[in-house]
Design a protein around this motif. Structure first.
Motif, PDB file in Angstrom:
ATOM      1  N   LEU A 385       0.854  -1.188   0.000  1.00 17.46           N
ATOM      2  CA  LEU A 385       0.000   0.000   0.000  1.00 17.46           C
ATOM      3  C   LEU A 385       0.892   1.242   0.000  1.00 17.46           C
ATOM      4  N   LYS A 386       0.817   2.033  -1.054  1.00 18.65           N
ATOM      5  CA  LYS A 386       1.534   3.303  -1.141  1.00 18.65           C
ATOM      6  C   LYS A 386       0.545   4.421  -0.880  1.00 18.65           C
ATOM      7  N   VAL A 387       0.669   5.048   0.260  1.00 15.83           N
ATOM      8  CA  VAL A 387      -0.305   6.060   0.670  1.00 15.83           C
ATOM      9  C   VAL A 387       0.418   7.359   1.000  1.00 15.83           C
ATOM     10  N   ARG A 388      -0.298   8.456   0.770  1.00 17.58           N
ATOM     11  CA  ARG A 388       0.222   9.782   1.075  1.00 17.58           C
ATOM     12  C   ARG A 388      -0.159  10.172   2.500  1.00 17.58           C
ATOM     13  N   TYR A 392      -4.684  12.807   2.882  1.00 12.61           N
ATOM     14  CA  TYR A 392      -4.919  11.785   1.848  1.00 12.61           C
ATOM     15  C   TYR A 392      -4.783  10.351   2.382  1.00 12.61           C
ATOM     16  N   GLY A 395      -8.152   8.137   2.429  1.00  8.02           N
ATOM     17  CA  GLY A 395      -8.690   7.933   1.086  1.00  8.02           C
ATOM     18  C   GLY A 395      -7.817   7.012   0.256  1.00  8.02           C
ATOM     19  N   ASP A 396      -6.502   7.233   0.309  1.00 12.34           N
ATOM     20  CA  ASP A 396      -5.585   6.391  -0.466  1.00 12.34           C
ATOM     21  C   ASP A 396      -5.635   4.938   0.015  1.00 12.34           C
ATOM     22  N   THR A 397      -5.727   4.761   1.334  1.00  8.60           N
ATOM     23  CA  THR A 397      -5.755   3.401   1.904  1.00  8.60           C
ATOM     24  C   THR A 397      -7.002   2.653   1.445  1.00  8.60           C
ATOM     25  N   LEU A 399      -8.909   3.217  -1.118  1.00  9.26           N
ATOM     26  CA  LEU A 399      -8.897   3.006  -2.567  1.00  9.26           C
ATOM     27  C   LEU A 399      -8.033   1.807  -2.945  1.00  9.26           C
ATOM     28  N   GLN A 400      -6.862   1.690  -2.355  1.00  8.79           N
ATOM     29  CA  GLN A 400      -5.963   0.597  -2.708  1.00  8.79           C
ATOM     30  C   GLN A 400      -6.428  -0.744  -2.121  1.00  8.79           C
ATOM     31  N   ARG A 403      -9.023  -1.978  -4.427  1.00  4.48           N
ATOM     32  CA  ARG A 403      -8.403  -2.490  -5.649  1.00  4.48           C
ATOM     33  C   ARG A 403      -7.782  -3.865  -5.406  1.00  4.48           C
TER      34      ARG A 403
END
Length: 421
Positions: A385-388, A392, A395-397, A399-400, A403
């Motif tokens: 998991l590449k998260v900002r 963010y 939201g990034d977590t 979303l990935q 996926r």
């Protein structure tokens, strides 16, 4: 005993195919005599014959009072007992005796219909602790059992504190198991099946270590009888849709907390002690666990016992190899596993099993990725998991993760890479 069954038994007695079943009052009379003179040899013979006879058990323990037999036993031993529980109706016995001498009197002698039977004052209803007489009379005749009378007989036998009495009861019970098995294999009628089961499972000596071989035998026979290929039977002179498994389920559903707790107790004790002694799962443990599962299934509906009473102590100990048991369950090769009987595990053990399952699935996903990598295909053995950072992150977590769920990668070991200020 229902009139039709009494007539059929009388015909068999008259034809010399079977002997006239022993009466329960004979056991109590012999008990009173033996208690007075200290000689239990004759009583042991009666006990052995009584508990080995399917007909004798079927004619006993009907939910009704027997004033005549009660008076007879009270006269024999007025200091010990005031009534005789569980005996067959006197008119039924008259019918049997008359049928053995003259078949023409059978139909006139048997006049009591099952709908006219009254519950015994010494017992609770088998469906609920305080059920009414109407509920009792609505039960199928093969399910009408005076449970308190069954236990009263066993308690009186145990009160003798005689090993010879215990051995006679065990021998009779073993013979009864053979009769039950033979009747099933030959497709013979066995309408007294529920009374026979109650007579077997109410034995207080089943809690003793020296009687554990009988526990294994009872569990093995009852489990085998309820299998679909052997479980069809004749009930009340007609082919009934109820199989042995259905009859056992209905019987266990009708049990009060007293009967349920007694059976659960000696089965749990057998499983615990045998596991400690053998350090392995032997066939007796398998059969006892499966029979305990039938009790648990009935209790899940009747709710007479708490679910914690089905947890087994040794299975839930830290030293028990849950990982090995889980592997047997995952192999799907029909080998026995306690994981197939999840009710025997407490919440802590179930949590360990879930952790084992997650670890194994995670390992499988990792190995699959490594194999694909060696084969030259694109593969990532981890869920990366590449998260900002900052606003963010969430939201990034999400979303990935969503996926990865669509790609089937959620079982892989997790790695997180944070970037940004």
């Amino acid at each position: 005993m229902p009139p039709n069954q009494a007539c059929a038994l009388a015909l068999r007695v008259a034809a010399g195919q079977v002997s006239l079943p022993m009466k329960l009052s004979d056991i109590y009379a012999a008990l009173a005599t033996a208690s007075q003179d200290g000689n239990y040899s004759d009583m042991c013979k009666l006990i052995r014959s009584y508990f080995a006879s399917p007909d004798a058990l079927y004619a006993s323990f009907w939910p009704q009072q027997q004033p005549a037999c009660a008076a007879q036993y009270a006269n024999a031993s007025s200091q010990q007992h005031q009534h005789l529980p569980g005996s067959a109706d006197s008119s039924v016995w008259n019918n049997l005796h008359n049928g053995a001498n003259s078949n023409s009197n059978i139909s006139s002698a048997t006049t009591n219909d099952s709908s006219n039977r009254l519950p015994s004052s010494s017992s609770s209803s088998p469906i609920a602790k305080h059920s009414s007489r109407k509920q009792q009379s609505q039960l199928p005749t093969w399910l009408q059992v005076d449970f308190a009378a069954v236990q009263e007989l066993h308690d009186q036998l145990q009160s003798c504190k005689q090993e010879s009495v215990r051995d006679a009861l065990l021998e009779g019970s073993q013979q009864l198991l053979l009769h039950m098995t033979d009747a099933c294999k030959q497709g013979l009628s066995n309408p007294g099946f529920c009374r026979q089961v109650c007579g077997l499972l109410a034995n207080p000596w089943l809690e003793h270590l020296e009687c554990h071989h009988l526990v294994a035998g009872i569990a093995a026979v009852l489990w085998e009888l309820q299998q679909p290929q052997t479980g069809r039977m004749f009930v009340e002179n007609r082919v009934d849709n109820c199989c042995y498994k259905g009859m056992l389920q209905l019987l266990f559903l009708s049990w009060r907390a007293t009967e349920m707790r007694r059976a659960v107790g000696f089965l749990q004790q057998y499983i615990t002690i045998t596991l400690y002694q053998q350090q392995a799962i032997v066939p007796g443990i398998e059969a006892a666990t499966k029979l305990l599962g039938l009790l648990e299934a009935a209790n899940s509906s009747s709710r007479v016992l708490d679910a914690t009473e089905f947890y087994n102590d040794v299975v839930n100990e830290p030293d028990f190899n849950i990982k090995q048991d889980y592997k047997h369950w995952m192999q799907h090769n029909h080998s026995f596993s306690f994981c197939s009987h999840a009710w025997i595990y407490d919440p802590a053990s179930k949590s360990k099993i879930m952790q084992l399952e997650n670890q194994m699935q995670q390992l499988q996903a990792f190995e699959s990725s490594m194999i694909r990598a060696f084969m030259g295909g694109p593969a990532m053995p981890f869920l990366l998991l590449k998260v900002r950072r900052g606003p963010y992150l969430l939201g990034d977590t999400l979303l990935q993760i969503n996926r990865a769920k669509n790609d089937g990668n959620l079982k892989k070991p997790l790695k997180v890479s944070l970037w940004g200020g």
